[in-house]
Design an enzyme around this catalytic site. Structure first.
Site, PDB file in Angstrom:
ATOM      1  N   LYS A 196     -40.175 -20.249 -13.973  1.00  0.00           N
ATOM      2  CA  LYS A 196     -38.773 -20.156 -13.538  1.00  0.00           C
ATOM      3  C   LYS A 196     -38.698 -19.287 -12.294  1.00  0.00           C
ATOM      4  CE  LYS A 196     -37.829 -18.667 -17.648  1.00  0.00           C
ATOM      5  NZ  LYS A 196     -37.179 -18.160 -18.861  1.00  0.00           N
TER       6      LYS A 196
ATOM      7  N   GLY B 157     -28.687 -14.500 -21.149  1.00  0.00           N
ATOM      8  CA  GLY B 157     -29.020 -15.602 -22.048  1.00  0.00           C
ATOM      9  C   GLY B 157     -29.498 -16.876 -21.373  1.00  0.00           C
ATOM     10  N   THR B 158     -29.625 -16.861 -20.048  1.00  0.00           N
ATOM     11  CA  THR B 158     -29.999 -18.110 -19.352  1.00  0.00           C
ATOM     12  C   THR B 158     -31.344 -18.653 -19.842  1.00  0.00           C
ATOM     13  OG1 THR B 158     -28.902 -17.148 -17.449  1.00  0.00           O
ATOM     14  CG2 THR B 158     -30.154 -19.136 -17.047  1.00  0.00           C
ATOM     15  N   GLY B 159     -32.336 -17.763 -19.951  1.00  0.00           N
ATOM     16  CA  GLY B 159     -33.676 -18.217 -20.371  1.00  0.00           C
ATOM     17  C   GLY B 159     -33.674 -18.750 -21.801  1.00  0.00           C
ATOM     18  N   CYS B 160     -32.877 -18.110 -22.666  1.00  0.00           N
ATOM     19  CA  CYS B 160     -32.804 -18.558 -24.068  1.00  0.00           C
ATOM     20  C   CYS B 160     -32.206 -19.965 -24.135  1.00  0.00           C
ATOM     21  CB  CYS B 160     -31.938 -17.620 -24.898  1.00  0.00           C
ATOM     22  SG  CYS B 160     -32.505 -15.928 -24.924  1.00  0.00           S
TER      23      CYS B 160
ATOM     24  N   THR C 271     -26.175 -12.038 -15.390  1.00  0.00           N
ATOM     25  CA  THR C 271     -26.102 -13.102 -16.393  1.00  0.00           C
ATOM     26  C   THR C 271     -26.826 -12.665 -17.665  1.00  0.00           C
ATOM     27  OG1 THR C 271     -28.155 -14.124 -15.644  1.00  0.00           O
ATOM     28  CG2 THR C 271     -26.106 -14.893 -14.613  1.00  0.00           C
TER      29      THR C 271
HETATM   30  N1  PLP Z   1     -33.308 -12.630 -26.742  1.00  0.00           N
HETATM   31  C1  PLP Z   1     -32.622 -11.669 -27.381  1.00  0.00           C
HETATM   32  C2  PLP Z   1     -32.503 -11.678 -28.850  1.00  0.00           C
HETATM   33  C3  PLP Z   1     -32.023 -10.694 -26.681  1.00  0.00           C
HETATM   34  O1  PLP Z   1     -31.385  -9.773 -27.373  1.00  0.00           O
HETATM   35  C4  PLP Z   1     -32.095 -10.690 -25.290  1.00  0.00           C
HETATM   36  C5  PLP Z   1     -31.404  -9.619 -24.697  1.00  0.00           C
HETATM   37  O2  PLP Z   1     -31.288  -9.184 -23.676  1.00  0.00           O
HETATM   38  C6  PLP Z   1     -32.791 -11.679 -24.622  1.00  0.00           C
HETATM   39  C7  PLP Z   1     -33.375 -12.634 -25.397  1.00  0.00           C
HETATM   40  C8  PLP Z   1     -32.909 -11.772 -23.143  1.00  0.00           C
HETATM   41  O3  PLP Z   1     -31.711 -12.155 -22.567  1.00  0.00           O
HETATM   42  P1  PLP Z   1     -31.383 -11.929 -21.024  1.00  0.00           P
HETATM   43  O4  PLP Z   1     -32.637 -11.482 -20.358  1.00  0.00           O
HETATM   44  O5  PLP Z   1     -30.912 -13.217 -20.498  1.00  0.00           O
HETATM   45  O6  PLP Z   1     -30.302 -10.913 -20.968  1.00  0.00           O
END
Ligand code: PLP
Length: 269
Positions: free
Chosen positions: A178, A213-216, A211
């Site tokens: 990514k 949660g984008t990667g999730c 942002t």
């Molecule tokens: N997964 C979980 C359960 C999280 O709590 C987080 C938190 O930051 C992430 C993934 C990563 O998310 P992001 O990097 O998009 O904020």
């Protein structure tokens, strides 16, 4: 009236973000939006809100095992998405199930550090993830995660390709790198396959501030698209379009107005 059950099933094993922006809640919302049945196991609780993560509280591996055994007695996931890990012992346990084919195809999003800056895993997790590489259908790192997993500096596209080659030598078959951490208004995500094929997905950067949660969402959307029968390049292409739309139309929350993703639509054509 009963309905014939022909929905594919995706399992997410990831952290619980009580703010609903990332982790398991985001994963299962994505599965629903894209039309697959979502199963979910919590790898770790987190203490967090829209502004950041205050703590990560892993679940004991034996509890995860009991839940997984119970689930697998009734379900065979077509695809499993692994997100935030609760530690190396969890990863070792889950790998045994993957080796027996019980998790279906596995997509690993190697969540190590949150976009808002907090470290989310322990130091033994990257090495345990590297043990997983031969079992994966796809790895979806951002550039810092690719650098950590490969042990190489990743500042340019050439270095990213070199780092991916290192992971291919360790048995990985496919990687979606990514590009969001590079500067510029154009983001290039690259899918590289161990046998040499490569695909580029180019999209405009969305200037929506911080942002979450984008990667999730992206890795879950890829898992869902694979479960629906698309091949890897098409699954990535559709999931990237879907995630961009979800980001563009998402709400912002909290004191820092962090952009979350909107899952309330099907894949845009
Ligand atoms: N997964 C979980 C359960 C999280 O709590 C987080 C938190 O930051 C992430 C993934 C990563 O998310 P992001 O990097 O998009 O904020």
């Amino acid at each position: 009236m009963s309905q014939k059950n022909n929905k594919p099933t995706c399992l997410a094993i990831s952290g619980l973000d009580p703010s609903g922006g990332a982790g398991l809640i985001a994963d299962v919302r994505t599965f629903s939006a894209l039309g697959v049945h979502g199963l979910g196991l919590v790898s770790a609780e987190t203490v967090q809100n829209a502004s950041g993560v205050e703590a990560v509280l892993p679940k004991p591996a034996r509890t995860l095992q009991a839940q997984l055994e119970c689930l697998l007695a009734d379900f065979q996931p077509t695809v499993t998405k692994l997100g935030l890990s609760g530690g190396a012992s969890q990863l070792r346990l889950l790998k045994r199930y993957a080796e027996q084919g019980k998790l279906g195809a596995v997509v690993l999003d190697p969540v190590l550090v949150a976009s808002r800056g907090q470290t989310l895993t322990t130091s033994s997790v990257p090495a345990a993830m590297c043990q997983w590489l031969p079992e994966l259908a796809l790895l979806t790192p951002n550039l810092p995660e690719l650098a950590t997993l490969s042990g190489q500096s990743v500042k340019s596209a050439a270095q990213a390709e070199h780092a991916a080659q290192r992971l291919f030598e360790l048995g990985l078959r496919a990687i979606l790198i990514k590009g969001g951490h590079r500067r510029g208004q154009q983001i290039i995500d690259r899918l590289l396959l161990a046998e040499g094929d490569s695909y580029e997905f180019v999209h405009a950067r969305q200037n929506v501030g911080k942002t979450h949660g984008t990667g999730c969402h992206l890795s879950s959307a890829i898992a869902a698209e694979l479960a629906l029968g698309r091949d890897l390049p098409n699954a990535c292409a559709h999931a990237i379009v879907w995630t961009q739309h979800a980001l563009a139309t998402g709400p912002s929350f909290g004191r820092k107005r962090v952009r979350y993703l909107n899952d309330a639509f099907a894949t845009p054509e």
